[in-house]
Enzyme design. Structure first.
Site, mmCIF file in Angstrom:
data_model
loop_
_atom_site.group_PDB
_atom_site.id
_atom_site.type_symbol
_atom_site.label_atom_id
_atom_site.label_comp_id
_atom_site.label_asym_id
_atom_site.label_seq_id
_atom_site.Cartn_x
_atom_site.Cartn_y
_atom_site.Cartn_z
ATOM 1 N N GLU A 189 -19.058 -4.718 -32.257
ATOM 2 C CA GLU A 189 -17.643 -5.020 -32.476
ATOM 3 C C GLU A 189 -17.313 -5.116 -33.966
ATOM 4 O O GLU A 189 -16.265 -4.659 -34.398
ATOM 5 C CB GLU A 189 -17.301 -6.341 -31.765
ATOM 6 C CG GLU A 189 -15.825 -6.655 -31.691
ATOM 7 C CD GLU A 189 -15.075 -5.773 -30.682
ATOM 8 O OE1 GLU A 189 -15.715 -4.908 -30.044
ATOM 9 O OE2 GLU A 189 -13.853 -5.953 -30.545
ATOM 10 N N ASP A 190 -18.204 -5.675 -34.739
ATOM 11 C CA ASP A 190 -17.834 -6.035 -36.117
ATOM 12 C C ASP A 190 -18.545 -5.264 -37.221
ATOM 13 O O ASP A 190 -18.330 -5.536 -38.400
ATOM 14 C CB ASP A 190 -18.082 -7.537 -36.344
ATOM 15 C CG ASP A 190 -17.144 -8.387 -35.508
ATOM 16 O OD1 ASP A 190 -16.094 -7.862 -35.107
ATOM 17 O OD2 ASP A 190 -17.464 -9.558 -35.245
#
Ligand code: MN
Length: 689
Positions: free
Chosen positions: A76-77
């Site tokens: 996600e990051d």
């Protein structure tokens, strides 16, 4: 700040043979990917996955869970992809990371009671594996512990989600301490004044409460020892949110809550629990109605204990829980405790399955095979699918439900007028089967009305019922309208006289018109009764599809020379002039069908084309370029040099169809194109095969 060695030690304590190398590799990979990122608090980002992994490890979860916790934010990051995680760490860890990522994307939008349970179920369905939920909880716990630095509105949203979604989840999974901590952390954000007031009240009374606790612990310990019972006694203060809830529930002030201190008696064997209970009740007077036997009747999350409340010294009410070590472990760690047992000697297998079964009962399980339970695949047990409206409202529909079911779930009128939909931003048909998390926007048109074909794919009773109701209500109306139009336009008769009604065996004019509209009266007989011969052509109109239908044999379209044939119970069927399906014996009326009609109609086109690579794509493109959609395609003969195909194309009328045919003829591989007609196409098809 947590350190990797702590994580490794915690894993080693429960799983000495775990793959420690993979944990280290996961740590190194995560640290590299998050390199340079900082949390809002200023600490290096890697501290966050490390903290989550430590929680997961201390819960006794297996090595893949711990490694996945370290990696839970990389997809996600950071630039890392799921495929990268899979190729480096294997399918199992990729599946867990993917699950945590997906669960994290669920946006909680409503604390409305009716919706809460749907959100919780959706969370479970999305997670697919119970370990995903434990990792997600560990993630959330650390985020809540470090929430202070975020802007206020974001803090509030996360706190609400935590209180309504994650704390209940921790409870469902039986991780008691985490439920309490999440609740207190969220409560401190959502209602800081009440939180502070209770915390302060406890602080003020702390010395006295601790004195009471120590005294009672001693009394209980001595009494149990006198009876030869080995026992551990734990006195503890209730958590702040628990006290707040009790104040709300009982509508009392803090000072009226007497049982701020609760006690736990932990004994070796199940039978000891009941002996201890007898000893406690001999010591202090039990409060009637407060005894509960959760050993014989465990809670749905597997929790077992005896609960009682007694009047203690100084007339203090006290809650006492009595349980075995094993029950205590389950009560504190829940699913995690069961997970830890999984790799053990198997002695607790029965207990584990009983527990899981109950867990899955909650997830609406029916009878399920053992190995599925073993896999902890939550989604298999879900009977529902969860979708969002465009505005973010959550809807729970049965598995297999379609876009149209959703439309009817939103509102009956939305269903009746549904034309198509956008699902996750993409154009979609009404019969598309919904998947978890889909965002659905229904496109409606005032001209649209239900179709009988809808009944073949809707899944929900609500939609089915609404469609049937609509037909019941509209069929008569529409038959009356058609009957009136026939009289007026074809026979130029405005009203029916009494004698004519009698001849039609109708009680009222409306009934007579309905009979005519439904095709129950022979045209010849009708003209006899009316005493009129004059026959004007009947004007076909869009919006009368209930009783006026395009015949599927020859599929007439606006602009065609068409005839209308009444078929009992089915109303008027429109055929092309000369259609062999209409026999000489049948009476028909002439139809006028101008091309300015707003509707879309199906026409059948036959094509013979050289069997070249990409020929289908070119044909489809040509049809689409002419502004038409293809409803169906049949390949009659694919082998050999020439392919014979039939397309069902949606057009507005003859003009547009002519454009389509012209465009197709221009295509190089196409050797022959024609609109189908029953007798001709049969002959042709026979010759081709
Ligand atoms: Mn995270």
């Amino acid at each position: 700040m947590p350190r990797l060695t702590e994580v490794l030690e915690a894993v080693a304590a429960r799983h000495p043979k775990a793959d420690f190398v993979r944990i280290k590799r996961a740590y190194v990979f995560a640290a590299n990917m998050h390199e340079g990122q900082r949390r809002r608090s200023g600490e290096p980002y890697i501290q966050h996955p490390l903290a989550a992994a430590l929680t997961v490890a201390r819960l006794g979860m297996d090595e893949p869970s711990v490694s996945a916790a370290l990696l839970h934010d990389v997809v996600e990051d950071t630039p890392a992809t799921l495929d990268e995680v899979r190729s480096r760490f294997g399918d199992e860890i990729a599946m867990l990371v993917d699950g945590v990522t997906k669960v994290g994307r669920i946006r909680f939008r409503s604390a409305e009671h009716r919706q809460l349970e749907n959100y919780r179920k959706m969370l479970l369905a999305t997670a697919k594996d119970l370990r995903v939920l434990v990792i997600k909880l560990a993630d959330r716990l650390h985020n809540m512990r470090t929430l202070g630095v975020l802007p206020a509105d974001k803090r509030r949203r996360i706190a609400e989600e935590t209180l309504h979604l994650y704390a209940p989840l921790a409870h469902r999974l039986g991780i008691h301490w985490m439920k309490q901590e999440l609740e207190d952390l969220a409560f401190a954000q959502l209602d800081p004044d009440s939180y502070q007031a209770i915390a302060e009240a406890i602080r003020k009374r702390a010395p006295r409460l601790h004195a009471v606790r120590e005294r009672i612990e001693k009394v209980l310990a001595e009494a149990l020892a006198r009876h030869g019972l080995q026992a551990r006694i734990e006195g503890r203060l209730k958590h702040i949110y628990g006290i707040y809830e009790k104040m709300q529930r009982k509508r009392v002030d803090f000072d009226e809550i007497y049982d701020l201190v609760a006690f736990r008696i932990i004994v070796p064997e199940v039978l000891d629990c009941y002996r201890a209970l007898g000893i406690v009740h001999g010591l202090y007077r039990p409060i009637p109605g407060r005894f509960k036997d959760y050993i014989a009747l465990p809670k749905p999350n597997g929790y077992q204990s005896l609960h009682t409340a007694v009047i203690g010294p100084d007339q203090h009410r006290m809650e006492i829980q009595i349980r075995t070590e094993a029950m205590h472990c389950v009560a504190e760690e829940g699913i995690a405790a069961h997970w830890a047992y999984k790799e053990g000697k198997g002695r607790n297998d029965d207990l584990r399955f009983v527990w899981l079964r109950r867990m899955l009962d909650f997830v609406q399980a029916g009878e399920q095979p053992e190995e599925a339970i073993e896999n902890l695949r939550l989604d298999l047990f879900m009977q529902e699918v969860f979708v969002f409206s465009r505005d973010g409202d959550l809807f729970a529909l049965p598995r297999g439900a379609t876009v149209l079911d959703f439309a009817y779930a939103v509102h009956t009128e939305v269903g009746h007028h549904a034309v198509s939909a956008r699902v996750n931003g993409e154009e979609s048909s009404l019969d598309r089967v919904l998947r978890n998390g889909d965002q659905v926007e229904i496109i409606t048109s005032a001209d649209q009305t239900p179709s009988r074909s809808w009944l073949s794919f809707v899944q929900t009773p609500r939609a089915r019922y609404a469609i049937r109701q609509w037909f019941r209500r509209h069929e008569r109306e529409s038959a009356v309208r058609l009957g009136r139009r026939l009289l007026r336009e074809v026979f130029q008769v405005e009203t029916l006289e009494e004698a004519q009604l009698q001849a039609l065996e109708a009680e009222s004019e409306e009934e007579a018109l309905a009979k005519i509209g439904r095709g129950e009266v022979k045209l010849e007989r009708l003209s006899e009764i009316l005493g009129v011969h004059a026959r004007m052509p009947f004007l076909a109109r869009e919006g009368e599809r209930l009783w006026v239908r395009q015949a599927e044999c020859c599929r007439p379209i606006p602009g065609d020379h068409a005839i209308g044939v009444f078929r009992a119970e089915r109303g008027m069927e429109l055929h092309r002039l000369g259609c062999p399906e209409v026999t000489q014996a049948e009476e028909c009326i002439e139809i006028r069908w101008p091309e300015d009609s707003a509707g879309r109609y199906l026409a059948e086109v036959e094509i013979e084309a050289r069997n070249e690579r990409g020929v289908l794509a070119r044909i489809s493109q040509a049809i689409a370029d002419a502004g038409c959609s293809i409803e169906d395609l049949q390949l009659r003969q694919r082998a050999g040099k020439i392919a014979h195909m039939r397309f069902l194309v949606e057009v507005s009328g003859r003009k547009q169809l002519a454009e389509v045919l012209r465009a197709l003829r221009k295509l190089d591989p196409v050797v022959w194109v024609a609109r189908s007609f029953p007798n001709k196409s049969q002959a042709r098809a026979g010759g081709a095969s």
